[in-house]
Design an enzyme around this catalytic site. Structure first.
Site, mmCIF file in Angstrom:
data_model
loop_
_atom_site.group_PDB
_atom_site.id
_atom_site.type_symbol
_atom_site.label_atom_id
_atom_site.label_comp_id
_atom_site.label_asym_id
_atom_site.label_seq_id
_atom_site.Cartn_x
_atom_site.Cartn_y
_atom_site.Cartn_z
ATOM 1 N N GLN A 179 46.260 43.590 35.959
ATOM 2 C CA GLN A 179 45.311 42.523 35.624
ATOM 3 C C GLN A 179 45.893 41.214 36.144
ATOM 4 O O GLN A 179 46.770 40.621 35.523
ATOM 5 C CB GLN A 179 45.102 42.472 34.117
ATOM 6 C CG GLN A 179 44.742 43.816 33.483
ATOM 7 C CD GLN A 179 43.341 44.267 33.816
ATOM 8 O OE1 GLN A 179 42.361 43.591 33.509
ATOM 9 N NE2 GLN A 179 43.219 45.426 34.457
ATOM 10 N N ALA A 191 36.622 40.446 26.623
ATOM 11 C CA ALA A 191 37.353 41.283 27.575
ATOM 12 C C ALA A 191 37.436 40.641 28.962
ATOM 13 O O ALA A 191 36.900 39.552 29.213
ATOM 14 C CB ALA A 191 36.688 42.655 27.659
ATOM 15 N N HIS A 192 38.093 41.379 29.859
ATOM 16 C CA HIS A 192 38.349 40.837 31.195
ATOM 17 C C HIS A 192 37.058 40.602 31.984
ATOM 18 O O HIS A 192 36.105 41.350 31.914
ATOM 19 C CB HIS A 192 39.315 41.726 31.991
ATOM 20 C CG HIS A 192 38.898 43.161 32.123
ATOM 21 N ND1 HIS A 192 39.753 44.118 32.585
ATOM 22 C CD2 HIS A 192 37.746 43.800 31.857
ATOM 23 C CE1 HIS A 192 39.143 45.277 32.614
ATOM 24 N NE2 HIS A 192 37.922 45.103 32.172
ATOM 25 N N ASN A 193 37.068 39.493 32.724
ATOM 26 C CA ASN A 193 35.994 39.093 33.636
ATOM 27 C C ASN A 193 34.672 38.758 32.943
ATOM 28 O O ASN A 193 33.632 38.649 33.588
ATOM 29 C CB ASN A 193 35.755 40.166 34.710
ATOM 30 C CG ASN A 193 36.907 40.254 35.692
ATOM 31 O OD1 ASN A 193 37.818 41.062 35.507
ATOM 32 N ND2 ASN A 193 36.877 39.414 36.707
#
Length: 347
Positions: free
Chosen positions: A204, A245-247
């Site tokens: 990540q 969460a991511h993005n």
């Protein structure tokens, strides 16, 4: 609330833009309280008709009321304002600012890398803070005890970073951002690939960007992007215990309430309200000014300017009809059984 400086009637009317309708027995005020708990030196407000009886019986020094109120308790100062809740917030802000003034300085136990950019005369760094190489700290920013600021993090002006916050490497904060105790900005996103019977970690390498005037609640987590950035828009307010969460991309002036989870690459438009314990699946979009009621489960993208509820999410009126029908199901089952028994006897 106690231990605040005193405010005069003149200061309160100026802060709120209000009009004094009735003077009370007190002329200076030191704190704020609910209508039923307020004393002579407290300021309170009437923002909901449910509390009208509390208002009539209050012992507050001053009450902020909307224009529709025409009954005033004896001995209580009454200030008329357009929006009592908002006006009360301005009073609280003034009291809190005066009672907790900004004091520049760096505690001797703080560990700050040599190449960190900050002005020691214009920042407040508390005990046990760690600021790693390449970080930038804006003027009038306060960083609370035990906070960890990673490499190359950029924090704007007038931010308030409470105790034990972690901001990992390369993440960026705008101006006037508030991070409540224990929140984590930039932890790894939850990314794995299943290969040869094992879950292999996917690096990540992105960041988190947080725009101006954002507030993030205690123990909430915002994951760094797999690549690119996870972004929180200007003025958005995120409650305690929220997982982003991511993005994920969240627009301007959104509200995200406690125990909500937003999965990877989901997107909120501007002015979205997401009530408590809602869940949003990954790679979906929620349009501008949409409202998700409590415990809504979003399984497909949703248009803006609507209120949604249920699992899966549907327009709230449809879900209300469904819930009403379900509440009648036990009686319908009983009725069907009765009819079946009668038919069996006929047979």
């Amino acid at each position: 609330m106690s231990n605040y400086v005193e405010l005069t009637i003149e200061t309160i009317t100026k802060l709120t833009g209000g009009k004094m309708l009735q003077t009370g027995s007190s002329t200076t005020f030191q704190g704020v309280a609910s209508l039923d708990e307020a004393q002579k030196t407290d300021i309170s407000f009437l923002g909901n008709e449910k509390y009208y009886n509390d208002y009539l019986a209050t012992e507050a020094g001053i009450v902020l009321v909307p224009p529709i109120v025409d009954t005033y308790p004896e001995g209580v100062g009454i200030v008329e304002v357009e929006n009592p809740s908002l006006a009360f917030g301005e009073v609280m802000k003034k009291l809190a600012a005066d009672s907790r003034p900004f004091t520049a300085g760096i505690h001797p136990s703080a560990i700050i890398a040599e190449d960190v950019t900050l002005d020691p005369s214009k920042v407040s760094i508390k005990a046990g803070v760690i600021i790693e190489s390449g970080a930038f700290i804006g003027d009038h920013t306060e960083i609370g005890p035990g906070a960890v600021i990673g490499e190359n993090v950029k924090i704007g002006d007038a931010c308030l970073i409470y105790a034990n916050v972690t901001i990992r490497e390369n993440c960026q904060l705008g101006n006037r951002v508030i991070l409540q105790p224990g929140c984590v900005i930039g932890a790894d996103g939850y990314g794995y690939e299943f290969v040869d019977g094992k879950h292999l970690k996917i690096d990540q390498v992105g960041i988190v960007t947080i725009a101006d005037d954002v507030e993030i609640g205690a123990n909430s987590t915002i994951d760094r992007a797999r690549f690119g950035k996870t972004s929180i828009g200007e003025g958005t307010k995120i409650d305690n215990l929220v997982q982003i969460a991511h993005n994920v991309k969240i627009g301007k002036h959104c509200l995200v309430v406690a125990q909500t989870g937003i999965a990877g690459s989901a997107e909120f438009g501007d002015y979205v309200t997401c009530a408590a314990q809602s869940g949003i699946a990954g790679h979906l979009k929620v349009g501008d000014k949409a409202t998700l009621m409590g415990r809504t489960g979003v399984m497909k993208s949703l248009d803006g300017d609507q209120v949604y509820w249920g699992l899966p999410a549907r327009p709230a009126k449809e879900e209300q009809k469904k819930q009403a029908a379900l509440s009648r199901l036990p009686s319908l089952i009983k009725e069907v059984k009765s009819i079946r028994q009668k038919l069996d006897k006929i047979d």
